[in-house]
Write a protein that holds these residues in place. Structure first.
Motif, PDB file in Angstrom:
ATOM      1  N   VAL A  58       0.836  -1.206   0.000  1.00  0.00           N
ATOM      2  CA  VAL A  58       0.000   0.000   0.000  1.00  0.00           C
ATOM      3  C   VAL A  58       0.870   1.255   0.000  1.00  0.00           C
ATOM      4  CG1 VAL A  58      -0.240  -0.083   2.535  1.00  0.00           C
ATOM      5  CG2 VAL A  58      -1.942   1.167   1.196  1.00  0.00           C
TER       6      VAL A  58
ATOM      7  N   GLY B 289      -2.509   5.431   0.033  1.00  0.00           N
ATOM      8  CA  GLY B 289      -3.872   4.909   0.107  1.00  0.00           C
ATOM      9  C   GLY B 289      -4.246   3.974  -1.021  1.00  0.00           C
TER      10      GLY B 289
ATOM     11  N   HIS C 215      -3.695   0.462  -3.354  1.00  0.00           N
ATOM     12  CA  HIS C 215      -3.143  -0.883  -3.385  1.00  0.00           C
ATOM     13  C   HIS C 215      -2.184  -0.987  -4.573  1.00  0.00           C
ATOM     14  CE1 HIS C 215      -2.980  -5.252  -2.955  1.00  0.00           C
ATOM     15  NE2 HIS C 215      -3.056  -5.296  -4.274  1.00  0.00           N
TER      16      HIS C 215
ATOM     17  N   LEU D 242      -7.164  -8.134 -12.764  1.00  0.00           N
ATOM     18  CA  LEU D 242      -8.202  -8.171 -11.733  1.00  0.00           C
ATOM     19  C   LEU D 242      -7.934  -7.100 -10.670  1.00  0.00           C
ATOM     20  CD1 LEU D 242     -10.693  -9.325 -10.327  1.00  0.00           C
ATOM     21  CD2 LEU D 242      -9.252 -11.124  -9.349  1.00  0.00           C
TER      22      LEU D 242
ATOM     23  N   CYS E 175     -10.375  -4.034  -9.582  1.00  0.00           N
ATOM     24  CA  CYS E 175     -10.828  -3.789  -8.204  1.00  0.00           C
ATOM     25  C   CYS E 175     -10.346  -2.435  -7.673  1.00  0.00           C
ATOM     26  CB  CYS E 175     -10.359  -4.908  -7.273  1.00  0.00           C
ATOM     27  SG  CYS E 175     -11.086  -6.514  -7.648  1.00  0.00           S
ATOM     28  N   GLY E 176      -9.688  -1.650  -8.530  1.00  0.00           N
ATOM     29  CA  GLY E 176      -9.305  -0.301  -8.105  1.00  0.00           C
ATOM     30  C   GLY E 176      -7.858  -0.165  -7.644  1.00  0.00           C
TER      31      GLY E 176
ATOM     32  N   ALA F  64     -13.197  -8.916  -5.469  1.00  0.00           N
ATOM     33  CA  ALA F  64     -11.984  -8.498  -4.762  1.00  0.00           C
ATOM     34  C   ALA F  64     -10.851  -9.447  -5.149  1.00  0.00           C
ATOM     35  CB  ALA F  64     -12.200  -8.550  -3.250  1.00  0.00           C
ATOM     36  N   SER F  65      -9.637  -8.991  -4.941  1.00  0.00           N
ATOM     37  CA  SER F  65      -8.481  -9.867  -5.148  1.00  0.00           C
ATOM     38  C   SER F  65      -7.704  -9.921  -3.841  1.00  0.00           C
ATOM     39  CB  SER F  65      -7.604  -9.314  -6.280  1.00  0.00           C
ATOM     40  OG  SER F  65      -6.384 -10.036  -6.347  1.00  0.00           O
TER      41      SER F  65
ATOM     42  N   HIS G 189      -5.615 -12.573  -1.201  1.00  0.00           N
ATOM     43  CA  HIS G 189      -4.931 -13.870  -1.166  1.00  0.00           C
ATOM     44  C   HIS G 189      -4.249 -14.089   0.181  1.00  0.00           C
ATOM     45  CE1 HIS G 189      -5.051 -14.820  -5.558  1.00  0.00           C
ATOM     46  NE2 HIS G 189      -5.208 -13.509  -5.641  1.00  0.00           N
TER      47      HIS G 189
ATOM     48  N   ASN H 288      -3.657 -10.306   2.319  1.00  0.00           N
ATOM     49  CA  ASN H 288      -3.831  -8.944   1.820  1.00  0.00           C
ATOM     50  C   ASN H 288      -4.337  -8.953   0.385  1.00  0.00           C
ATOM     51  OD1 ASN H 288      -1.657  -9.190   0.077  1.00  0.00           O
ATOM     52  ND2 ASN H 288      -0.404  -7.647   1.076  1.00  0.00           N
ATOM     53  N   GLY H 289      -4.756  -7.759  -0.053  1.00  0.00           N
ATOM     54  CA  GLY H 289      -5.289  -7.649  -1.402  1.00  0.00           C
ATOM     55  C   GLY H 289      -5.999  -6.331  -1.594  1.00  0.00           C
ATOM     56  N   VAL H 290      -6.926  -6.305  -2.559  1.00  0.00           N
ATOM     57  CA  VAL H 290      -7.590  -5.052  -2.897  1.00  0.00           C
ATOM     58  C   VAL H 290      -9.100  -5.270  -3.044  1.00  0.00           C
ATOM     59  CG1 VAL H 290      -7.078  -5.387  -5.380  1.00  0.00           C
ATOM     60  CG2 VAL H 290      -7.598  -3.088  -4.534  1.00  0.00           C
TER      61      VAL H 290
ATOM     62  N   GLY I  54     -11.179  -0.509  -4.358  1.00  0.00           N
ATOM     63  CA  GLY I  54     -10.091   0.453  -4.485  1.00  0.00           C
ATOM     64  C   GLY I  54      -9.243   0.609  -3.241  1.00  0.00           C
ATOM     65  N   LYS I  55      -9.552  -0.153  -2.193  1.00  0.00           N
ATOM     66  CA  LYS I  55      -8.814  -0.058  -0.930  1.00  0.00           C
ATOM     67  C   LYS I  55      -7.845  -1.220  -0.787  1.00  0.00           C
ATOM     68  CE  LYS I  55     -11.618   3.237   0.661  1.00  0.00           C
ATOM     69  NZ  LYS I  55     -11.167   4.633   0.748  1.00  0.00           N
ATOM     70  N   HIS I  56      -6.704  -0.931  -0.187  1.00  0.00           N
ATOM     71  CA  HIS I  56      -5.783  -2.003   0.186  1.00  0.00           C
ATOM     72  C   HIS I  56      -6.283  -2.646   1.477  1.00  0.00           C
ATOM     73  CE1 HIS I  56      -1.973  -4.116   0.681  1.00  0.00           C
ATOM     74  NE2 HIS I  56      -2.060  -3.800   1.955  1.00  0.00           N
TER      75      HIS I  56
ATOM     76  N   LEU J 184       1.277   0.273  10.252  1.00  0.00           N
ATOM     77  CA  LEU J 184       1.927   0.970   9.131  1.00  0.00           C
ATOM     78  C   LEU J 184       0.999   0.981   7.909  1.00  0.00           C
ATOM     79  CD1 LEU J 184       4.272   2.380   7.722  1.00  0.00           C
ATOM     80  CD2 LEU J 184       5.296   0.119   7.293  1.00  0.00           C
ATOM     81  N   VAL J 185       0.314  -0.146   7.677  1.00  0.00           N
ATOM     82  CA  VAL J 185      -0.636  -0.215   6.564  1.00  0.00           C
ATOM     83  C   VAL J 185      -1.711   0.855   6.740  1.00  0.00           C
ATOM     84  CG1 VAL J 185      -2.472  -1.623   5.536  1.00  0.00           C
ATOM     85  CG2 VAL J 185      -0.231  -2.635   6.001  1.00  0.00           C
TER      86      VAL J 185
ATOM     87  N   HIS K  11      -1.423   3.618   8.461  1.00  0.00           N
ATOM     88  CA  HIS K  11      -0.748   4.915   8.269  1.00  0.00           C
ATOM     89  C   HIS K  11      -0.640   5.255   6.773  1.00  0.00           C
ATOM     90  CE1 HIS K  11       2.248   8.094   8.861  1.00  0.00           C
ATOM     91  NE2 HIS K  11       2.953   7.524   7.893  1.00  0.00           N
ATOM     92  N   CYS K  12      -0.438   4.234   5.946  1.00  0.00           N
ATOM     93  CA  CYS K  12      -0.280   4.451   4.493  1.00  0.00           C
ATOM     94  C   CYS K  12      -1.625   4.507   3.767  1.00  0.00           C
ATOM     95  CB  CYS K  12       0.601   3.371   3.879  1.00  0.00           C
ATOM     96  SG  CYS K  12       2.304   3.402   4.471  1.00  0.00           S
ATOM     97  N   GLY K  13      -2.723   4.446   4.520  1.00  0.00           N
ATOM     98  CA  GLY K  13      -4.032   4.607   3.906  1.00  0.00           C
ATOM     99  C   GLY K  13      -4.757   3.308   3.602  1.00  0.00           C
ATOM    100  N   GLY K  14      -4.264   2.205   4.107  1.00  0.00           N
ATOM    101  CA  GLY K  14      -4.932   0.921   3.890  1.00  0.00           C
ATOM    102  C   GLY K  14      -5.933   0.610   4.990  1.00  0.00           C
TER     103      GLY K  14
END
Lengths: 195, 195
Positions: free
Chosen positions: A84, A87, A89, A118, A122-123, B44-45, B47, B82-84, B87-89, B118-119, B121-124
């Motif tokens: 990430v 914000g 992915h 994919l 998903c953005g 979503a993706s 895994h 993790n994944g997406v 549009g969000k991580h 940290l994720v 913090h980075c917007g995830g």
């Protein structure tokens, strides 16, 4: 379970112990070092995924760590890197080629490209990071440029990277600041979105 | 290289071949099945990351796949999933406990919590997915609720989950539609952001 060839740097360590410092790993190493820098400075959290391994047999020596005594490499189901940043992915595959005019697509598994598509659907932000080692030129290519026609051709020409990719200057040989190109890509996408 | 205990389902296969269907793996399996559904339907993706393994020695039997003959489990540096999505991580660790009043935090490594922070913090979007198996109750808990005080206490009480988590009903025993709770979490965050 799909049998899979061992990653090159591991194959090489069998015959040549200095190979870890060879060209094959160096490109990856510059990405991994950049990731450590990004994480340490809380800029991004991007990691290389572990190589998938099918464990068949484990032995448990007394007072020691479990020892895997039979296992096989599996075909990776996704790409090597994700995480990430800003914000978003981020998901990409990093490859290098000694070819000076084109990047052969057989370096990338078909389902890895499907995975990148994919992620985009998903953005997420998904791309290839390709190093032409002999030319010392590195490009980021957004997955949206990898059409079915290109996949049929099974290579991407250098001129295509020059036209559609984002070139990354790598003055620092130790780590590759690829987020420089990701910034440009995100800004391009946000500009297209707002137009 | 940090030695690491083998994951439970692999340890168990040594002594009990039916254990793969045991309680320990089942919660993970319901998540993995949901992920297959999300990917197949392009929702979503997400895994599960491969277990990190340090390969020490590989043999190359003629005309066969490379066989790993000595390797060890490594401490995972991040979380399992993790994944997406939208549009969000998305990044999370999934755990289960037989405890009926609290979730012991020793199930989660300190640096995994640091990674989740940290994720964020980075917007995830980062969280724990915790199953109280004996109660048949499952909660998503956003990482923002895991304060240093909680980390010092080294457990999270069930009532804390009830107050701050998002409960996921699991009427379908085969797969866990955890994105139901992620939707609520994303909407909560966007509402807070716009206020």
């Amino acid at each position: 379970m799909a049998a899979f060839q061992a990653p090159k740097h591991i194959q090489r360590t069998k015959t040549k112990t200095t190979s870890f410092h060879g060209r094959g790993v160096r490109f990856e190493e510059t990405i991994n070092r950049a990731n450590v820098y990004y994480i340490t400075n809380q800029i991004a959290s991007i990691h290389k995924k572990p190589t998938p391994i099918q464990v068949v047999s484990v032995s448990y020596p007394k007072r020691s760590a479990a020892k895997i005594v039979e296992a096989y490499y599996k075909t990776p189901s996704t790409t090597d890197y994700n995480g990430v940043y800003r914000g978003k992915h981020i998901d990409f595959e990093a490859k290098e080629t000694e070819n000076t005019t084109r990047f052969p697509l057989q370096n990338i598994l078909t389902h890895q490209i499907e995975h990148l598509k994919l992620v985009q659907h998903c953005g997420g932000i998904s791309f290839l990071l390709v190093s032409f080692t002999k030319l010392q030129r590195i490009f980021l290519l957004d997955v949206s440029h990898i059409s079915q026609e290109i996949q049929k051709k099974s290579y991407i020409s250098l001129s295509f990277f020059e036209e559609h990719g984002i070139e990354i200057e790598n003055s620092n040989q130790l780590y590759l600041n690829y987020l420089y190109a990701v910034d440009i890509l995100i800004d391009q996408k946000e500009l297209n979105y707002s137009l």
